[in-house]
Design a protein around this motif. Structure first.
Motif, PDB file in Angstrom:
ATOM      1  N   GLN A   1       0.523   8.690  -0.950  1.00 13.92           N
ATOM      2  CA  GLN A   1       0.113   7.918   0.258  1.00 13.92           C
ATOM      3  C   GLN A   1      -1.480   7.408  -0.053  1.00 13.92           C
ATOM      4  OE1 GLN A   1       2.005   6.293   2.229  1.00 13.92           O
ATOM      5  NE2 GLN A   1       0.293   5.017   2.953  1.00 13.92           N
ATOM      6  N   LYS A   2      -2.235   8.769  -0.469  1.00 17.55           N
ATOM      7  CA  LYS A   2      -3.433   8.635  -0.673  1.00 17.55           C
ATOM      8  C   LYS A   2      -3.973   7.587  -1.787  1.00 17.55           C
ATOM      9  CE  LYS A   2      -7.802   9.640   0.703  1.00 17.55           C
ATOM     10  NZ  LYS A   2      -8.386   9.399   1.771  1.00 17.55           N
ATOM     11  N   THR A   3      -2.942   7.771  -2.910  1.00 17.86           N
ATOM     12  CA  THR A   3      -3.265   6.832  -4.124  1.00 17.86           C
ATOM     13  C   THR A   3      -3.124   5.518  -3.549  1.00 17.86           C
ATOM     14  OG1 THR A   3      -2.570   8.816  -5.507  1.00 17.86           O
ATOM     15  CG2 THR A   3      -2.397   6.523  -6.592  1.00 17.86           C
ATOM     16  N   TYR A   4      -1.919   5.261  -2.982  1.00 23.39           N
ATOM     17  CA  TYR A   4      -1.745   3.629  -2.680  1.00 23.39           C
ATOM     18  C   TYR A   4      -2.883   3.117  -1.817  1.00 23.39           C
ATOM     19  CZ  TYR A   4       2.845   4.857  -4.251  1.00 23.39           C
ATOM     20  OH  TYR A   4       4.094   5.062  -5.011  1.00 23.39           O
ATOM     21  N   GLU A   5      -3.452   4.149  -0.778  1.00 21.81           N
ATOM     22  CA  GLU A   5      -4.498   3.834   0.067  1.00 21.81           C
ATOM     23  C   GLU A   5      -5.658   3.552  -0.897  1.00 21.81           C
ATOM     24  OE1 GLU A   5      -7.529   6.001   3.200  1.00 21.81           O
ATOM     25  OE2 GLU A   5      -5.168   6.610   2.928  1.00 21.81           O
ATOM     26  N   ILE A   6      -6.083   4.199  -1.781  1.00 23.60           N
ATOM     27  CA  ILE A   6      -7.378   3.943  -2.553  1.00 23.60           C
ATOM     28  C   ILE A   6      -7.168   2.765  -3.367  1.00 23.60           C
ATOM     29  CG2 ILE A   6      -8.519   4.983  -4.633  1.00 23.60           C
ATOM     30  CD1 ILE A   6      -7.834   7.929  -3.404  1.00 23.60           C
ATOM     31  N   THR A   7      -5.905   2.414  -3.924  1.00 25.88           N
ATOM     32  CA  THR A   7      -5.909   1.320  -4.618  1.00 25.88           C
ATOM     33  C   THR A   7      -5.353   0.183  -4.181  1.00 25.88           C
ATOM     34  OG1 THR A   7      -3.574   1.985  -5.478  1.00 25.88           O
ATOM     35  CG2 THR A   7      -5.427   2.899  -6.722  1.00 25.88           C
ATOM     36  N   GLY A   8      -5.462   0.187  -3.000  1.00 21.78           N
ATOM     37  CA  GLY A   8      -4.969  -0.994  -2.133  1.00 21.78           C
ATOM     38  C   GLY A   8      -5.693  -2.194  -2.336  1.00 21.78           C
ATOM     39  N   ALA A   9      -6.867  -2.479  -2.681  1.00 23.66           N
ATOM     40  CA  ALA A   9      -7.663  -3.540  -2.923  1.00 23.66           C
ATOM     41  C   ALA A   9      -7.651  -3.913  -4.304  1.00 23.66           C
ATOM     42  CB  ALA A   9      -9.276  -3.188  -2.708  1.00 23.66           C
ATOM     43  N   ALA A  10      -6.684  -3.509  -5.122  1.00 16.88           N
ATOM     44  CA  ALA A  10      -6.699  -3.676  -6.619  1.00 16.88           C
ATOM     45  C   ALA A  10      -5.746  -4.838  -6.705  1.00 16.88           C
ATOM     46  CB  ALA A  10      -6.371  -2.614  -7.572  1.00 16.88           C
ATOM     47  N   ALA A  11      -5.230  -5.458  -5.945  1.00 11.83           N
ATOM     48  CA  ALA A  11      -4.164  -6.563  -5.882  1.00 11.83           C
ATOM     49  C   ALA A  11      -3.190  -6.346  -7.277  1.00 11.83           C
ATOM     50  CB  ALA A  11      -4.947  -7.853  -6.004  1.00 11.83           C
ATOM     51  N   ASN A  12      -2.723  -5.146  -7.308  1.00 11.35           N
ATOM     52  CA  ASN A  12      -1.604  -4.639  -8.387  1.00 11.35           C
ATOM     53  C   ASN A  12      -2.231  -4.907  -9.765  1.00 11.35           C
ATOM     54  OD1 ASN A  12       0.346  -4.577  -6.384  1.00 11.35           O
ATOM     55  ND2 ASN A  12       0.736  -6.844  -6.191  1.00 11.35           N
ATOM     56  N   ASN A  13      -3.408  -5.210 -10.015  1.00 11.03           N
ATOM     57  CA  ASN A  13      -4.053  -4.785 -11.112  1.00 11.03           C
ATOM     58  C   ASN A  13      -4.389  -3.493 -11.539  1.00 11.03           C
ATOM     59  OD1 ASN A  13      -6.596  -4.923 -13.290  1.00 11.03           O
ATOM     60  ND2 ASN A  13      -5.511  -6.861 -13.644  1.00 11.03           N
ATOM     61  N   LYS A  14      -3.517  -2.892 -12.615  1.00 10.62           N
ATOM     62  CA  LYS A  14      -3.691  -1.638 -12.965  1.00 10.62           C
ATOM     63  C   LYS A  14      -5.104  -1.034 -13.444  1.00 10.62           C
ATOM     64  CE  LYS A  14       1.098  -1.265 -13.550  1.00 10.62           C
ATOM     65  NZ  LYS A  14       2.312  -0.728 -14.426  1.00 10.62           N
ATOM     66  N   PHE A  15      -5.777  -1.842 -14.202  1.00  9.01           N
ATOM     67  CA  PHE A  15      -7.140  -1.482 -14.586  1.00  9.01           C
ATOM     68  C   PHE A  15      -8.078  -1.592 -13.395  1.00  9.01           C
ATOM     69  CE2 PHE A  15     -11.392  -3.187 -15.686  1.00  9.01           C
ATOM     70  CZ  PHE A  15     -11.861  -2.117 -16.471  1.00  9.01           C
ATOM     71  N   GLU A  16      -7.974  -2.452 -12.467  1.00  7.12           N
ATOM     72  CA  GLU A  16      -8.951  -2.371 -11.097  1.00  7.12           C
ATOM     73  C   GLU A  16      -8.638  -1.204 -10.379  1.00  7.12           C
ATOM     74  OE1 GLU A  16     -11.325  -4.201 -10.546  1.00  7.12           O
ATOM     75  OE2 GLU A  16     -11.044  -5.993 -11.961  1.00  7.12           O
TER      76      GLU A  16
ATOM     77  N   ALA B   1      -5.348  11.528 -13.413  1.00  7.21           N
ATOM     78  CA  ALA B   1      -4.021  11.355 -14.430  1.00  7.21           C
ATOM     79  C   ALA B   1      -2.785  11.260 -13.507  1.00  7.21           C
ATOM     80  CB  ALA B   1      -4.121  12.485 -15.511  1.00  7.21           C
ATOM     81  N   LEU B   2      -2.820  12.175 -12.649  1.00  5.72           N
ATOM     82  CA  LEU B   2      -1.523  12.214 -11.802  1.00  5.72           C
ATOM     83  C   LEU B   2      -1.710  10.804 -10.838  1.00  5.72           C
ATOM     84  CD1 LEU B   2       0.753  13.612 -10.648  1.00  5.72           C
ATOM     85  CD2 LEU B   2      -0.543  14.641  -8.961  1.00  5.72           C
ATOM     86  N   MET B   3      -2.772  10.517 -10.275  1.00  8.87           N
ATOM     87  CA  MET B   3      -2.868   9.261  -9.438  1.00  8.87           C
ATOM     88  C   MET B   3      -2.588   8.107 -10.397  1.00  8.87           C
ATOM     89  SD  MET B   3      -5.990   9.742  -6.858  1.00  8.87           S
ATOM     90  CE  MET B   3      -5.760  10.496  -5.252  1.00  8.87           C
ATOM     91  N   ALA B   4      -3.064   7.930 -11.391  1.00  5.26           N
ATOM     92  CA  ALA B   4      -2.520   6.861 -12.366  1.00  5.26           C
ATOM     93  C   ALA B   4      -1.190   6.736 -12.576  1.00  5.26           C
ATOM     94  CB  ALA B   4      -3.420   7.096 -13.842  1.00  5.26           C
ATOM     95  N   ARG B   5      -0.422   8.009 -12.894  1.00  4.72           N
ATOM     96  CA  ARG B   5       0.994   7.875 -12.935  1.00  4.72           C
ATOM     97  C   ARG B   5       1.692   7.344 -11.857  1.00  4.72           C
ATOM     98  NH1 ARG B   5       2.755  13.313 -16.684  1.00  4.72           N
ATOM     99  NH2 ARG B   5       1.387  12.997 -18.417  1.00  4.72           N
TER     100      ARG B   5
END
Length: 786
Positions: free
Chosen positions: A429-444, A494-498
């Motif tokens: 859940q924390k990972t999704y919260e942090i990356t929410g602004a990336a608009a599904n772009n994995k590099f962002e 690394a875990l969050m990226a996976r």
């Protein structure tokens, strides 16, 4: 002194001598405390046995005494009334044992002088001493107690970095021999009065040496000699035969550092927290601003540890390595850099420090590489310490736009996209919260995770985190205390990226180090580092840097997002203390190749050397060594013959010449008799010699006969002409095959080996007699009275 008292003291001595093997592991006064505690326990046993206490009661009382002493020394504050160990004592003892085991797992030897580690060492030694006393004295099975001493030796021998010194085996061996000798004497004493043993060869000698003592000393000296000499005579075993044997060693007073294939992450943590900050390597060349040097990549995470996934057979190094995994561009257009790396002997690793991605390396024999990770590892367990090599690498500099446009549809293997089933939902859940602004772009999303670790998440860099990188430790690090060092930051990202679908792994290696004169960089042990590598199709594995600026001042150039996120790198060097008490270590991420500088591509790798430097010299040296070894019998015979013929005339010279004729006959395959008289031997010789040599053989035999048996013999007789004539005639009569064998491998040489053992035995007899004399002087016998 009673037999049980003597055996008890021997058991105490064997324990103390056996505990000396722990001195490379622990520090502080643990040995003296252990010796005192074992002495008190031993004294308690002797006292109880003198009081005729039942045998079953003695070890129970000794155990109570041991627990009381340990509690008084280390856990006094938890004892009831200050004297009685209570529940709190047990709880505190267990807690300190857990802390000690954790320190042993995480720190490099020698361990720090901490109270819980001293308690652990003293407890182990005292418990061993107690068990040795029970087995040797109470159960009267001293031989079996050697297993305890062996365990106490083999544990540090298998775990101490660099292995134990061979001579450190001698104290436990002596202690065991003394214990066996005492046990044997006690056993014999129960049969009645001991019969004094073998006297000296001189019958007039009034002193006798104990037969039991003679046998014990011979066995003991033989065992100790074999233990001391055998390791030096045997070929060196590869690293990893007993333990990994990797950390430490080398020259200088630094402990050094290591990376083993078993648990590279654990080894890195030990080196950062306890290893001396000595120089690991130096290098020249490479990108402007220095280069990360990677050892290996950890791609398998099972929820408990990060480790190297099972690999197929490595590739032999011959020419260029395979292209970087995942890169689909034109490699001929990618800039290349050349480096020359010199690894010190204090860094012991089967992995070779190289930049990623590597193109070629001058190491060939005994080294191979893995196509998936492009790391270089030894094939026979040897280490990279002391090696000097040259390499070329690709200077891949992906742009943020390229990474932004990369579309990752799957993992390059079966490991790097696996998320353990027991991953807590809170982390996801924390990972999704942090990356929410990336608009599904994995590099962002990856850049957002990196920035969260470095600035937005409230994390603190500290090597005090001793919980590791297992799932529970990562949960605590990511969501609660937020304090750790590169291990936690790298594995956490690394875990969050996976979790968000980016294949990831963890690289282990070194930061760029400190720039010096003439473009040389110095990399120290505390520059060891871990970072995440994320996979983007078309580009391959890309390094990120989540560790905060307290350790690494800048992120890679390519992690500046297209939206202008303020993570631009800096070239300002930063020096920070990375380990309490350690020297300041530069932990910087400097910019890669400057596009404004002249292009560095196309520099060819230096040749790997000629036949001589690539093993030919070792082959020649080995061949010369074999030849020298084969020449030893011939050399001994030549020197012995020369010495015999150079002696002035006399009894000793004549016997030496007679022995030379005997040895010549044996070397040529003739059956020389040891029981025949000189006259009989002379008659036999004449049957083997031509007729013109018979007078010389007769004079030689009669001369020896006269010197041995005639009272009025001429002591100045010179038999060299006769011996020369007989020896030359024997030589000329022998077939050519036997003459060559007599030159290269004379059979008489075996007699010298037998003679050597006899002389060694005579020397031991003299030693036994000396001890007997000293005993008779110190303890004169009382006259017998009727």
């Amino acid at each position: 002194m009673t037999g049980h008292a003597r055996l008890s003291i021997a058991a105490w001595g064997a324990t103390v001598l056996g505990s000396l093997v722990l001195t490379p592991v622990f520090s502080g006064p643990f040995l003296f405390i252990s010796a005192f505690l074992c002495a008190v326990v031993t004294g308690t046993g002797v006292l109880l046995q003198n009081l005729r206490t039942p045998r079953i009661v003695v070890p129970i009382v000794q155990l109570f005494v041991l627990v009381e002493l340990l509690s008084l020394f280390f856990l006094h504050g938890t004892m009831k009334f200050g004297l009685i160990p209570w529940k709190g004592t047990v709880v505190e003892f267990n807690s300190q044992m857990v802390d000690a085991m954790d320190s042993i797992n995480r720190f490099s030897a020698p361990l720090p002088q901490d109270t819980h580690l001293t308690l652990f060492a003293v407890s182990v030694i005292a418990a061993t001493g107690f068990l040795v006393h029970v087995i040797a004295v109470q159960l009267r099975q001293a031989a079996w107690s050697g297993l305890l001493l062996l365990i106490m030796y083999t544990v540090p021998a298998a775990t101490v970095h660099g292995g134990l010194p061979a001579l450190l085996f001698i104290p436990p061996a002596i202690g065991y021999i003394v214990l066996l000798s005492a046990e044997g004497r006690s056993r014999l004493s129960r049969w009645g009065r001991r019969i004094s043993g073998v006297s000296h060869l001189d019958a007039a000698e009034p002193v006798e040496a104990s037969a039991l003592g003679q046998a014990g000393r011979r066995i003991g000296l033989t065992v100790v000699a074999i233990a001391a000499l055998l390791p030096a005579l045997l070929p060196a075993l590869p690293e990893g035969v007993i333990g990994n044997g990797l950390a430490g060693g080398g020259t200088g007073n630094g402990i050094g550092a290591s990376i083993s294939s078993t648990d590279p992450m654990l080894d890195m943590g030990k080196n950062l927290k306890r290893g001396d900050n000595v120089v690991a390597l130096t290098y020249k060349g490479g990108p402007s601003g220095g280069s990360y040097l990677r050892l290996t990549a950890l791609d398998l995470f099972d929820g408990n540890t990060w480790r190297i996934a099972p690999r197929s057979d490595g590739h032999k190094i011959s020419g260029d390595l395979t292209p970087p995994p995942g890169y689909t561009g034109d490699l001929t257009k990618v800039p290349q850099t050349s480096m020359e790396i010199d690894v010190t002997r204090t860094f012991r690793s089967q992995f070779v420090p190289v930049p990623y991605p590597l193109r070629s390396i001058s190491l060939k024999k005994d080294w191979q590489y893995d196509a998936g990770s492009l790391d270089v590892v030894s094939t026979n367990g040897s280490i990279v310490g002391g090696k000097k090599y040259k390499l070329t690498s690709y200077d891949l500099e992906p742009t943020p736009e390229q990474l932004h446009d990369s579309i990752t549809t799957g993992a390059p293997d079966e490991y790097t996209l696996t998320v353990p089933q027991k991953t807590p939902q809170d982390i996801k859940q924390k990972t999704y919260e942090i990356t929410g602004a990336a608009a599904n772009n994995k590099f962002e999303a990856a850049v957002l995770i990196q920035n969260w670790f470095r600035s937005g998440g409230g994390f603190t860099y500290s090597t005090a985190n001793a919980k590791g990188s297992g799932m529970s430790a990562l949960e605590d690090f990511l969501l609660k205390n937020k304090e750790g060092y590169c291990e936690q930051f790298a594995t956490g990202m690394a875990l969050m990226a996976r979790i968000i679908g980016i294949p990831s792994r963890v690289g282990i290696g070194f930061l760029p180090g400190q720039a010096g004169k003439d473009g040389e960089y110095t990399v120290r042990m505390h520059d060891m580092h871990a970072w995440p590598e994320l996979y983007f199709e078309g580009i391959g594995w890309v390094r990120f840097e989540p560790t905060p600026s307290a350790r690494v001042s800048a992120t890679p150039n390519w992690t500046v997002t297209t939206s202008g996120d303020p993570t631009s790198p800096t070239t300002a060097p930063t020096s920070v203390a990375t380990t309490p008490g350690g020297a300041e270590t530069p932990g910087i991420d400097k910019p890669r190749h400057d596009p404004n500088l002249p292009d560095q591509s196309g520099i060819p790798i230096v040749g790997s050397g000629n036949w001589f430097t690539n093993g030919g010299g070792q082959v020649i040296a080995g061949g010369l060594g074999v030849i020298l070894l084969l020449c030893i019998p011939w050399l001994i015979r030549v020197l012995t013959r020369r010495r015999r013929f150079l002696r002035p005339p006399g009894r000793q010279a004549a016997e030496g010449l007679w022995a030379e004729v005997r040895d010549t006959a044996r070397d040529l395959g003739l059956d020389w008799s040891e029981v025949s008289t000189p006259r009989q031997t002379g008659q036999w010789l004449m049957t083997k010699l031509p007729e013109e040599t018979h007078p010389a053989a007769r004079r030689l035999a009669r001369g020896i006969e006269g010197l041995r048996y005639a009272g009025n013999a001429n002591l100045d007789i010179d038999l060299r002409p006769e011996a020369t004539a007989v020896r030359t005639a024997l030589w000329s009569q022998a077939p050519a095959r036997r003459r060559w064998r007599a030159r290269l491998l004379p059979p008489s040489w075996r007699w010298y080996l037998s003679r050597g053992s006899t002389e060694a035995s005579d020397l031991l007899d003299e030693f036994d007699l000396l001890l007997a004399r000293l005993r008779s002087l110190a303890l004169p016998k009382r006259p017998h009275t009727n």
